[in-house]
Structures are given as structure tokens and as C-alpha cells.
Design a protein around this motif. Structure first.
Motif, PDB file in Angstrom:
ATOM      1  N   PRO A 219       0.835  -1.210   0.000  1.00 32.03           N
ATOM      2  CA  PRO A 219       0.000   0.000   0.000  1.00 32.03           C
ATOM      3  C   PRO A 219       0.867   1.257   0.000  1.00 32.03           C
ATOM      4  O   PRO A 219       1.879   1.339   0.690  1.00 32.03           O
ATOM      5  CB  PRO A 219      -0.783  -0.129   1.311  1.00 32.03           C
ATOM      6  CG  PRO A 219      -0.810  -1.592   1.598  1.00 32.03           C
ATOM      7  CD  PRO A 219       0.515  -2.125   1.117  1.00 32.03           C
ATOM      8  N   GLY A 220       0.473   2.217  -0.812  1.00 36.15           N
ATOM      9  CA  GLY A 220       1.249   3.430  -0.973  1.00 36.15           C
ATOM     10  C   GLY A 220       2.142   3.406  -2.190  1.00 36.15           C
ATOM     11  O   GLY A 220       2.568   4.453  -2.677  1.00 36.15           O
ATOM     12  N   LEU A 221       2.421   2.209  -2.700  1.00 36.73           N
ATOM     13  CA  LEU A 221       3.256   2.067  -3.895  1.00 36.73           C
ATOM     14  C   LEU A 221       2.518   1.358  -5.018  1.00 36.73           C
ATOM     15  O   LEU A 221       2.251   1.949  -6.061  1.00 36.73           O
ATOM     16  CB  LEU A 221       4.548   1.320  -3.549  1.00 36.73           C
ATOM     17  CG  LEU A 221       5.479   0.999  -4.730  1.00 36.73           C
ATOM     18  CD1 LEU A 221       5.928   2.283  -5.418  1.00 36.73           C
ATOM     19  CD2 LEU A 221       6.679   0.172  -4.262  1.00 36.73           C
ATOM     20  N   LEU A 222       2.167   0.097  -4.812  1.00 32.73           N
ATOM     21  CA  LEU A 222       1.537  -0.677  -5.876  1.00 32.73           C
ATOM     22  C   LEU A 222       0.065  -0.336  -6.077  1.00 32.73           C
ATOM     23  O   LEU A 222      -0.574  -0.883  -6.979  1.00 32.73           O
ATOM     24  CB  LEU A 222       1.700  -2.171  -5.604  1.00 32.73           C
ATOM     25  CG  LEU A 222       3.139  -2.686  -5.623  1.00 32.73           C
ATOM     26  CD1 LEU A 222       3.186  -4.179  -5.356  1.00 32.73           C
ATOM     27  CD2 LEU A 222       3.841  -2.352  -6.940  1.00 32.73           C
ATOM     28  N   ASP A 223      -0.470   0.571  -5.240  1.00 27.88           N
ATOM     29  CA  ASP A 223      -1.834   1.045  -5.479  1.00 27.88           C
ATOM     30  C   ASP A 223      -1.854   2.456  -6.060  1.00 27.88           C
ATOM     31  O   ASP A 223      -2.920   3.040  -6.237  1.00 27.88           O
ATOM     32  CB  ASP A 223      -2.661   0.993  -4.191  1.00 27.88           C
ATOM     33  CG  ASP A 223      -2.009   1.734  -3.034  1.00 27.88           C
ATOM     34  OD1 ASP A 223      -0.933   2.343  -3.236  1.00 27.88           O
ATOM     35  OD2 ASP A 223      -2.567   1.709  -1.915  1.00 27.88           O
ATOM     36  N   ARG A 224      -0.684   3.029  -6.368  1.00 26.36           N
ATOM     37  CA  ARG A 224      -0.633   4.342  -6.996  1.00 26.36           C
ATOM     38  C   ARG A 224      -1.149   4.270  -8.424  1.00 26.36           C
ATOM     39  O   ARG A 224      -0.933   3.293  -9.143  1.00 26.36           O
ATOM     40  CB  ARG A 224       0.807   4.869  -7.002  1.00 26.36           C
ATOM     41  CG  ARG A 224       1.300   5.373  -5.675  1.00 26.36           C
ATOM     42  CD  ARG A 224       2.748   5.755  -5.739  1.00 26.36           C
ATOM     43  NE  ARG A 224       3.076   6.658  -6.835  1.00 26.36           N
ATOM     44  CZ  ARG A 224       3.766   7.794  -6.676  1.00 26.36           C
ATOM     45  NH1 ARG A 224       4.153   8.174  -5.461  1.00 26.36           N
ATOM     46  NH2 ARG A 224       4.065   8.547  -7.717  1.00 26.36           N
TER      47      ARG A 224
ATOM     48  N   PRO B 293      -6.304  -1.799  -5.934  1.00 25.36           N
ATOM     49  CA  PRO B 293      -6.508  -1.545  -7.368  1.00 25.36           C
ATOM     50  C   PRO B 293      -5.778  -2.532  -8.266  1.00 25.36           C
ATOM     51  O   PRO B 293      -6.303  -2.916  -9.314  1.00 25.36           O
ATOM     52  CB  PRO B 293      -5.950  -0.125  -7.543  1.00 25.36           C
ATOM     53  CG  PRO B 293      -6.059   0.501  -6.190  1.00 25.36           C
ATOM     54  CD  PRO B 293      -5.820  -0.615  -5.219  1.00 25.36           C
ATOM     55  N   LEU B 294      -4.591  -2.968  -7.869  1.00 25.24           N
ATOM     56  CA  LEU B 294      -3.858  -3.924  -8.692  1.00 25.24           C
ATOM     57  C   LEU B 294      -4.567  -5.267  -8.737  1.00 25.24           C
ATOM     58  O   LEU B 294      -4.576  -5.944  -9.772  1.00 25.24           O
ATOM     59  CB  LEU B 294      -2.434  -4.094  -8.152  1.00 25.24           C
ATOM     60  CG  LEU B 294      -1.524  -5.031  -8.961  1.00 25.24           C
ATOM     61  CD1 LEU B 294      -1.452  -4.599 -10.420  1.00 25.24           C
ATOM     62  CD2 LEU B 294      -0.139  -5.080  -8.345  1.00 25.24           C
ATOM     63  N   LEU B 295      -5.210  -5.641  -7.646  1.00 21.31           N
ATOM     64  CA  LEU B 295      -5.962  -6.887  -7.628  1.00 21.31           C
ATOM     65  C   LEU B 295      -7.153  -6.808  -8.577  1.00 21.31           C
ATOM     66  O   LEU B 295      -7.447  -7.756  -9.305  1.00 21.31           O
ATOM     67  CB  LEU B 295      -6.438  -7.188  -6.203  1.00 21.31           C
ATOM     68  CG  LEU B 295      -7.207  -8.497  -5.993  1.00 21.31           C
ATOM     69  CD1 LEU B 295      -6.387  -9.684  -6.463  1.00 21.31           C
ATOM     70  CD2 LEU B 295      -7.586  -8.642  -4.526  1.00 21.31           C
ATOM     71  N   ALA B 296      -7.817  -5.663  -8.598  1.00 20.31           N
ATOM     72  CA  ALA B 296      -8.937  -5.486  -9.523  1.00 20.31           C
ATOM     73  C   ALA B 296      -8.469  -5.572 -10.969  1.00 20.31           C
ATOM     74  O   ALA B 296      -9.140  -6.171 -11.819  1.00 20.31           O
ATOM     75  CB  ALA B 296      -9.610  -4.137  -9.255  1.00 20.31           C
ATOM     76  N   LEU B 297      -7.315  -4.983 -11.270  1.00 22.08           N
ATOM     77  CA  LEU B 297      -6.763  -5.083 -12.627  1.00 22.08           C
ATOM     78  C   LEU B 297      -6.452  -6.531 -12.973  1.00 22.08           C
ATOM     79  O   LEU B 297      -6.779  -7.008 -14.062  1.00 22.08           O
ATOM     80  CB  LEU B 297      -5.501  -4.229 -12.729  1.00 22.08           C
ATOM     81  CG  LEU B 297      -4.688  -4.364 -14.016  1.00 22.08           C
ATOM     82  CD1 LEU B 297      -5.488  -3.874 -15.214  1.00 22.08           C
ATOM     83  CD2 LEU B 297      -3.371  -3.602 -13.906  1.00 22.08           C
ATOM     84  N   ALA B 298      -5.844  -7.241 -12.043  1.00 24.06           N
ATOM     85  CA  ALA B 298      -5.480  -8.634 -12.287  1.00 24.06           C
ATOM     86  C   ALA B 298      -6.701  -9.509 -12.518  1.00 24.06           C
ATOM     87  O   ALA B 298      -6.657 -10.452 -13.323  1.00 24.06           O
ATOM     88  CB  ALA B 298      -4.666  -9.155 -11.100  1.00 24.06           C
ATOM     89  N   GLN B 299      -7.781  -9.224 -11.835  1.00 22.88           N
ATOM     90  CA  GLN B 299      -8.993 -10.024 -12.013  1.00 22.88           C
ATOM     91  C   GLN B 299      -9.621  -9.802 -13.383  1.00 22.88           C
ATOM     92  O   GLN B 299     -10.312 -10.685 -13.891  1.00 22.88           O
ATOM     93  CB  GLN B 299      -9.977  -9.695 -10.897  1.00 22.88           C
ATOM     94  CG  GLN B 299      -9.525 -10.225  -9.540  1.00 22.88           C
ATOM     95  CD  GLN B 299     -10.371  -9.721  -8.392  1.00 22.88           C
ATOM     96  OE1 GLN B 299     -11.043  -8.697  -8.496  1.00 22.88           O
ATOM     97  NE2 GLN B 299     -10.350 -10.437  -7.278  1.00 22.88           N
TER      98      GLN B 299
ATOM     99  N   LEU C  54      -8.102 -15.170  -5.271  1.00 25.19           N
ATOM    100  CA  LEU C  54      -7.930 -13.804  -5.765  1.00 25.19           C
ATOM    101  C   LEU C  54      -8.330 -13.650  -7.221  1.00 25.19           C
ATOM    102  O   LEU C  54      -8.371 -12.536  -7.729  1.00 25.19           O
ATOM    103  CB  LEU C  54      -6.469 -13.350  -5.603  1.00 25.19           C
ATOM    104  CG  LEU C  54      -5.926 -13.331  -4.166  1.00 25.19           C
ATOM    105  CD1 LEU C  54      -4.514 -12.770  -4.183  1.00 25.19           C
ATOM    106  CD2 LEU C  54      -6.818 -12.501  -3.254  1.00 25.19           C
ATOM    107  N   ARG C  55      -8.632 -14.737  -7.891  1.00 28.11           N
ATOM    108  CA  ARG C  55      -8.921 -14.665  -9.312  1.00 28.11           C
ATOM    109  C   ARG C  55     -10.361 -14.299  -9.619  1.00 28.11           C
ATOM    110  O   ARG C  55     -10.667 -13.810 -10.703  1.00 28.11           O
ATOM    111  CB  ARG C  55      -8.605 -16.000  -9.992  1.00 28.11           C
ATOM    112  CG  ARG C  55      -7.135 -16.364  -9.936  1.00 28.11           C
ATOM    113  CD  ARG C  55      -6.892 -17.732 -10.557  1.00 28.11           C
ATOM    114  NE  ARG C  55      -7.198 -17.747 -11.984  1.00 28.11           N
ATOM    115  CZ  ARG C  55      -6.339 -17.401 -12.922  1.00 28.11           C
ATOM    116  NH1 ARG C  55      -5.115 -17.014 -12.601  1.00 28.11           N
ATOM    117  NH2 ARG C  55      -6.664 -17.459 -14.201  1.00 28.11           N
TER     118      ARG C  55
END
Length: 298
Positions: free
Chosen positions: A176-181, A216-222, A294-295
Motif C-alpha cells: 500500500p502506498g506504492l503498488l496502489d498508486r 486496485p492492482l488486484l482489480a486489474l489482475a482479475q 484472488l482470481r
């Protein structure tokens, strides 16, 4: 790109160099005319970008202080890759000169542009010609110091942009703070949606937190399950690993010794760091469990 870029003969072409810079800096940004030129101009290496009819539309310089500057592209020709081409030409010249690194003073709004080219922010924000700037550095080759989250994000953006087919991410809980930017997620989206087969392997110690926090990265990955794959460490030794890192398949890496902090080192030409991280990543990946939970889209 609809323009050609070449090194300029400043003694012969200085009027064309300054015509572009005056339009962009003096008329466009309100920089005092007395500050636009300086004693370094005759000593610097300049490039000129010309349109198909030979009209100068962009310029930049590399000073003896090993600093790229005066990057200017006419507004009518922006968004065509001219700035990237001029920057690449000056970096190539610095490399040919055997310089270990090259720096620049980036206006704050231009940080993402230079980050995509592998430059890493360092030092505090400062004012130059009435405009906020930050110093940026690129090693030729090597890893640059990463001082804060903006520098870490700049490296991740560059790693995604310069990856060929693969990225590896090792994180406790998606940092958090980096990979959710937004800039980081957008860079990973561009990588994941480019033509051809790409893969992003994400190795987590805690897969539950990103899911609970709607990362947000998890949503993109899904939305792109054929590109992103998640695994969670299952060996107690792996669970205690304190660091976090990202690496790509072209010799770029970001390594942060303490995963809860953003300081570390990184760059797009950090081959020795990238090889070390890939060598450490693969066996942990193989013994970790797939995060099938997570998928699924919520």
C-alpha cells in the motif's frame, strides 16, 4: 514519430535551437529570456528534431556537467514521441562518452515522462526559473539509490515499460502506498494489455489484506487473469523474509531491503540485481500456493 532527431552543430544551428526554446520556455512558460541562454550552451551537446519539411520542432542539450536539460518540443508536435527520441539520443551519447550516469532537472509535471525513460528522482523539490523541479538520475548501467515512494514508483513504472514479456513482484501485501498508486497501476495495465503473451507473477506473504482492502492492482489482475498470477508463501522461512522487490526480464529491478519502507535501489539497467532477485524468486514461487481465491471478480 513524424520527425527526425540528430545531434546539432551548435555553432551553425544555434539560431534554430534557441528559436524552439524561446517559443517553449519564454513565450509558453514565462521563463525570463535572460535565463533561457547561458554560458553552457556553446560547451554542450545539442540535439534538434526536425519535421518532415526540415522545420525544427524540438531540441535538448547535454552539458559537460553530465546533465540533460532544455528539453523543448513545440506544442503542435507533442505526443508524437519526439521528446523520447531526443532523450534517447542524449543518453546514447552519454553512454558513448563512457559516463557512469546522467542527470537532469525535471519539472514536476514531467516526472512521469522521465521515469518511463529510466530516470529516478532524488533529493528535495526545488525552484528553478520560478518553476518547481526535482533532480533525477539514470545509471549507465547500474542501480540508482531509491530515497522515497516517488522514486520507488518511478522505477516500477520504468520496469513495466521496459519489460519484454515478464515481471516478478515480491511483496508482503501489495505494498500500500506504492503498488496502489495510479501511475504504477497504469504502467502495469499498459504492460499487461500490450500485444503478445505477457506474464506478471505476484508473490505475497499476506493475500488476505489486498482482498479485504480492494487493492486496485488486484482489480486489474482479475480483469486480466491470463496475465496475472498470484501465489502466497507457505514456508515459515519465506513468511519471515523482510524485503520487497520487483524485477523484469530485461535486466531491470527495484530492491527494498525493508518491505515496509520505500528506500532501496533500482533501475532499468540493474542486471546484477535483477539476476539475483530472479534466482531467489523462482524457488520460492515453486513452493508457494496458488491464490485461486484472488482470481474471482467480486
Amino acid at each position: 514519430m513524424s520527425a527526425s532527431v540528430a545531434l546539432a552543430d551548435y555553432a551553425r544551428e544555434h539560431a534554430q535551437v534557441h528559436a524552439v526554446r524561446t517559443t517553449v520556455f519564454v513565450e509558453g512558460q514565462g521563463v525570463p529570456a535572460g535565463l533561457e541562454r547561458d554560458a553552457l550552451d556553446p560547451l554542450s551537446t545539442h540535439v534538434l528534431a526536425r519535421d518532415s519539411d526540415g522545420t525544427p520542432v524540438g531540441t535538448a542539450r547535454l552539458t559537460p556537467e553530465r546533465r540533460i536539460g532544455r528539453m523543448a518540443v513545440l506544442e503542435s508536435h507533442r505526443g508524437r514521441g519526439i521528446g523520447e527520441a531526443m532523450l534517447a539520443a542524449l543518453v546514447a551519447h552519454a553512454r558513448a562518452e563512457g559516463w557512469p550516469e546522467v542527470g537532469l532537472h525535471a519539472q514536476l509535471h514531467a516526472l512521469p515522462f522521465y521515469a518511463r525513460a529510466g530516470f529516478v528522482p532524488c533529493g528535495p523539490v526545488f525552484t528553478e526559473a520560478g518553476i518547481l523541479h526535482r533532480h533525477m538520475v539514470r545509471r549507465l548501467p547500474g542501480a540508482s539509490p531509491v530515497e522515497d515512494v516517488d522514486a520507488a514508483a518511478a522505477v516500477v513504472v520504468a520496469l513495466a515499460g521496459h519489460a519484454r514479456r515478464g515481471l516478478g513482484i515480491y511483496s508482503r501485501a501489495l505494498d500500500p502506498g506504492l503498488l496502489d498508486r495510479r501511475d504504477v497501476v497504469d504502467a502495469l495495465r499498459r504492460f499487461a494489455t500490450r500485444p503478445g503473451r505477457c506474464q506478471v507473477r505476484v508473490l505475497l506473504q499476506d493475500a488476505g489484506s489486498p482482498q479485504r482492502e480492494d487493492a486496485p492492482l488486484l482489480a486489474l489482475a482479475q480483469r486480466l487473469p491470463s496475465v496475472f498470477e498470484f501465489r502466497q508463501t507457505s514456508d515459515p522461512v519465506d513468511d519471515r523474509y523482510p524485503s520487497a522487490y520487483v524485477f523484469n526480464d530485461t535486466g531491470g529491478a527495484l530492491f527494498r531491503p525493508l518491505g515496509q519502507r520505500f528506500e532501496g535501489e533500482g533501475g532499468i539497467e540493474a542486471g546484477h540485481v535483477a539476476r539475483r532477485l530472479a534466482h531467489a524468486f523462482d524457488p520460492v514461487w515453486e513452493r508457494s500456493r496458488p491464490c485461486t481465491e484472488l482470481r474471482a471478480l467480486g
